[in-house]
Enzyme design. Structure first.
Site, PDB file in Angstrom:
ATOM      1  CE  LYS A  26      39.187  42.240  43.941  1.00  0.00           C
ATOM      2  NZ  LYS A  26      39.763  41.493  45.090  1.00  0.00           N
ATOM      3  CD  GLU A  44      47.760  43.403  43.785  1.00  0.00           C
ATOM      4  OE1 GLU A  44      47.462  44.362  44.501  1.00  0.00           O
ATOM      5  OE2 GLU A  44      46.929  42.570  43.408  1.00  0.00           O
ATOM      6  CG  ASP A  47      42.550  39.929  47.921  1.00  0.00           C
ATOM      7  OD1 ASP A  47      43.684  39.415  47.951  1.00  0.00           O
ATOM      8  OD2 ASP A  47      42.200  40.779  47.070  1.00  0.00           O
ATOM      9  CG  ASP A  56      43.692  43.982  48.042  1.00  0.00           C
ATOM     10  OD1 ASP A  56      44.133  43.124  47.270  1.00  0.00           O
ATOM     11  OD2 ASP A  56      44.179  45.145  48.125  1.00  0.00           O
ATOM     12  CG  ASN A  57      42.124  44.457  45.055  1.00  0.00           C
ATOM     13  OD1 ASN A  57      41.920  43.325  45.494  1.00  0.00           O
ATOM     14  ND2 ASN A  57      43.306  44.839  44.608  1.00  0.00           N
TER      15      ASN A  57
HETATM   16  C1  LIG Z   1      32.694  33.893  45.784  1.00  0.00           C
HETATM   17  C2  LIG Z   1      33.998  33.237  45.977  1.00  0.00           C
HETATM   18  N1  LIG Z   1      34.138  32.223  46.847  1.00  0.00           N
HETATM   19  C3  LIG Z   1      35.340  31.650  47.015  1.00  0.00           C
HETATM   20  N2  LIG Z   1      36.465  31.999  46.340  1.00  0.00           N
HETATM   21  C4  LIG Z   1      36.344  32.995  45.458  1.00  0.00           C
HETATM   22  C5  LIG Z   1      35.128  33.663  45.240  1.00  0.00           C
HETATM   23  N3  LIG Z   1      35.330  34.633  44.329  1.00  0.00           N
HETATM   24  C6  LIG Z   1      36.628  34.561  43.951  1.00  0.00           C
HETATM   25  N4  LIG Z   1      37.243  33.572  44.637  1.00  0.00           N
HETATM   26  C7  LIG Z   1      38.642  33.221  44.556  1.00  0.00           C
HETATM   27  O1  LIG Z   1      39.382  34.337  45.035  1.00  0.00           O
HETATM   28  C8  LIG Z   1      40.412  34.685  44.094  1.00  0.00           C
HETATM   29  C9  LIG Z   1      39.925  35.847  43.294  1.00  0.00           C
HETATM   30  C10 LIG Z   1      40.321  37.062  43.547  1.00  0.00           C
HETATM   31  C11 LIG Z   1      39.813  38.208  42.729  1.00  0.00           C
HETATM   32  N5  LIG Z   1      40.812  39.263  42.792  1.00  0.00           N
HETATM   33  C12 LIG Z   1      40.921  40.114  41.789  1.00  0.00           C
HETATM   34  O2  LIG Z   1      40.184  40.060  40.817  1.00  0.00           O
HETATM   35  C13 LIG Z   1      42.024  41.099  41.847  1.00  0.00           C
HETATM   36  C14 LIG Z   1      42.369  41.754  40.666  1.00  0.00           C
HETATM   37  C15 LIG Z   1      43.412  42.681  40.622  1.00  0.00           C
HETATM   38  C16 LIG Z   1      43.736  43.369  39.369  1.00  0.00           C
HETATM   39  C17 LIG Z   1      44.011  44.727  39.360  1.00  0.00           C
HETATM   40  C18 LIG Z   1      44.317  45.381  38.161  1.00  0.00           C
HETATM   41  C19 LIG Z   1      44.361  44.658  36.961  1.00  0.00           C
HETATM   42  F1  LIG Z   1      44.680  45.256  35.811  1.00  0.00           F
HETATM   43  C20 LIG Z   1      44.089  43.285  36.977  1.00  0.00           C
HETATM   44  C21 LIG Z   1      43.772  42.640  38.171  1.00  0.00           C
HETATM   45  C22 LIG Z   1      44.153  42.941  41.793  1.00  0.00           C
HETATM   46  C23 LIG Z   1      43.817  42.279  42.972  1.00  0.00           C
HETATM   47  O3  LIG Z   1      44.516  42.500  44.124  1.00  0.00           O
HETATM   48  C24 LIG Z   1      42.747  41.365  43.024  1.00  0.00           C
HETATM   49  O4  LIG Z   1      42.459  40.770  44.220  1.00  0.00           O
HETATM   50  C25 LIG Z   1      40.572  33.492  43.231  1.00  0.00           C
HETATM   51  C26 LIG Z   1      39.135  32.998  43.134  1.00  0.00           C
HETATM   52  O5  LIG Z   1      39.080  31.633  42.786  1.00  0.00           O
HETATM   53 MG   LIG Z   2      43.455  41.775  45.841  1.00  0.00          MG
END
Ligand SMILES: Cc1ncnc2c1ncn2[C@@H]1O[C@H](/C=C/CNC(=O)c2cc(-c3ccc(F)cc3)cc(O)c2O)C[C@H]1O
Ligand SMILES: [Mg+2]
Length: 214
Positions: A144, A199, A141, A169-170
Site C-alpha cells: 500500500k 474481502e 493491489d 484496492d484497499n
Molecule cells: C513493489 C512491488 N512490486 C511487485 N510486486 C509487489 C510489490 N509489492 C507487493 N508485491 C506483491 O503484491 C502482493 C502484495 C499485496 C499486498 N496486499 C496487501 O497487503 C493486502 C492486505 C489486506 C489485509 C487487510 C486486512 C488484514 F487484517 C490483513 C490484510 C487486504 C488486501 O486486499 C491486500 O491487498 C504480493 C507481493 O509479492
Molecule cells: Mg487487495
C-alpha cells in the site's frame, strides 16, 4: 512437508474449477477463501465493482501491480476484448509460480503477461521491453505504501493515457492514506470512492477509481 496458502488456493482451483473457464476459477477461489481460509484476493464483493469498472473502460491494455495468486488477474482478463492484453507485476517468485498455474488453468495465458520483479524497477522498462504505448487501466493491489510512488512513476513514464483509469484496492483497509490524499486533491485526477467490504469479511473497505485528466 507443509503446503503454503497459495499452494492450497491452487489446489482448490485444480479440484473445483473447470479448465479454460475463468469464472469457475474465480468462483473456486472465493468459495475456498470464504469457507476454508482467508486470503488477500480482491474477492467477490469488491470484484463486482472491479468487473463494472473494467467493462466500462473496456481497456486494450491493463497494468496490474501485485499479482499474488492471480485472482484479480484472471477476473480482469476474463472481461477483456479479444486482442486486449494485461501485464501483471509480481516480485515474489513463490507467488508468481502459483499465479502462472492459476492463469494457465483459466486458459488465459494469451491475454496475460506476468512479469517477475519490483514495480519500481519494471515500470520504467514497460515501454521499451514490452512495446506498451499507454495503459487504459491500472489496478493497484500491491504494497500500500507503493501506490503513490508508483502512480507518480507511471505518470513520469507517460504510461497513462488521457482518460486512463487508476483503480486502487484497499484504500480503507489496510489503507493507502497518502495515495488517497494525492488523487483526491490533484487537479489532474477525477476520483470516486466505491464503498464495499474487506474481502470475505464485514469490515469496511473500498476501491478508489481515479480518471487521469492529462
Ligand atoms: C513493489 C512491488 N512490486 C511487485 N510486486 C509487489 C510489490 N509489492 C507487493 N508485491 C506483491 O503484491 C502482493 C502484495 C499485496 C499486498 N496486499 C496487501 O497487503 C493486502 C492486505 C489486506 C489485509 C487487510 C486486512 C488484514 F487484517 C490483513 C490484510 C487486504 C488486501 O486486499 C491486500 O491487498 C504480493 C507481493 O509479492
Ligand atoms: Mg487487495
Amino acid at each position: 512437508t507443509q503446503s503454503t496458502r497459495p499452494q492450497r488456493i491452487l489446489g482448490a482451483v485444480q479440484q473445483n474449477a473447470t479448465r479454460g473457464d475463468p469464472r469457475s476459477v474465480v468462483r473456486a477461489i472465493d468459495q475456498y477463501c470464504r469457507s476454508q481460509e482467508w486470503a488477500m484476493n480482491v474477492g467477490d464483493e469488491k470484484g463486482c465493482i472491479l468487473d463494472s469498472v473494467v467493462s466500462e473502460v473496456n481497456p486494450s491494455t491493463v497494468l496490474e501491480l501485485g499479482t499474488y495468486c492471480g485472482y484479480s488477474t484472471v477476473r480482469i482478463a476474463s472481461l477483456l476484448p479479444p486482442h486486449a492484453k494485461l501485464i501483471t507485476l509480481e516480485f515474489n517468485p513463490k507467488f508468481a509460480v502459483i499465479a502462472r498455474q492459476v492463469i494457465a488453468w483459466a486458459g488465459l495465458e494469451d491475454k496475460i503477461q506476468l512479469v517477475e520483479g519490483s514495480s519500481g524497477d519494471l515500470i520504467p522498462k514497460l515501454k521499451e521491453q514490452f512495446g506498451v504505448k499507454a495503459f487504459d487501466l491500472v489496478f493497484l493491489d500491491h504494497w500500500k505504501d507503493r501506490y503513490l510512488p508508483d502512480t507518480k512513476l507511471i505518470e513520469e513514464c507517460g504510461l497513462l493515457r488521457k482518460g486512463g483509469v487508476l483503480l486502487a484496492d484497499n484504500v480503507i483497509c489496510p489503507g493507502a492514506p497518502e495515495y488517497l490524499e494525492f488523487v483526491r486533491s490533484s487537479p489532474r485526477y477525477e476520483s470516486q470512492y466505491f464503498k464495499s467490504h474487506l474481502e470475505y469479511t464485514k469490515v469496511e473497505d473500498g476501491l478508489e477509481k481515479s480518471v487521469f485528466l492529462g
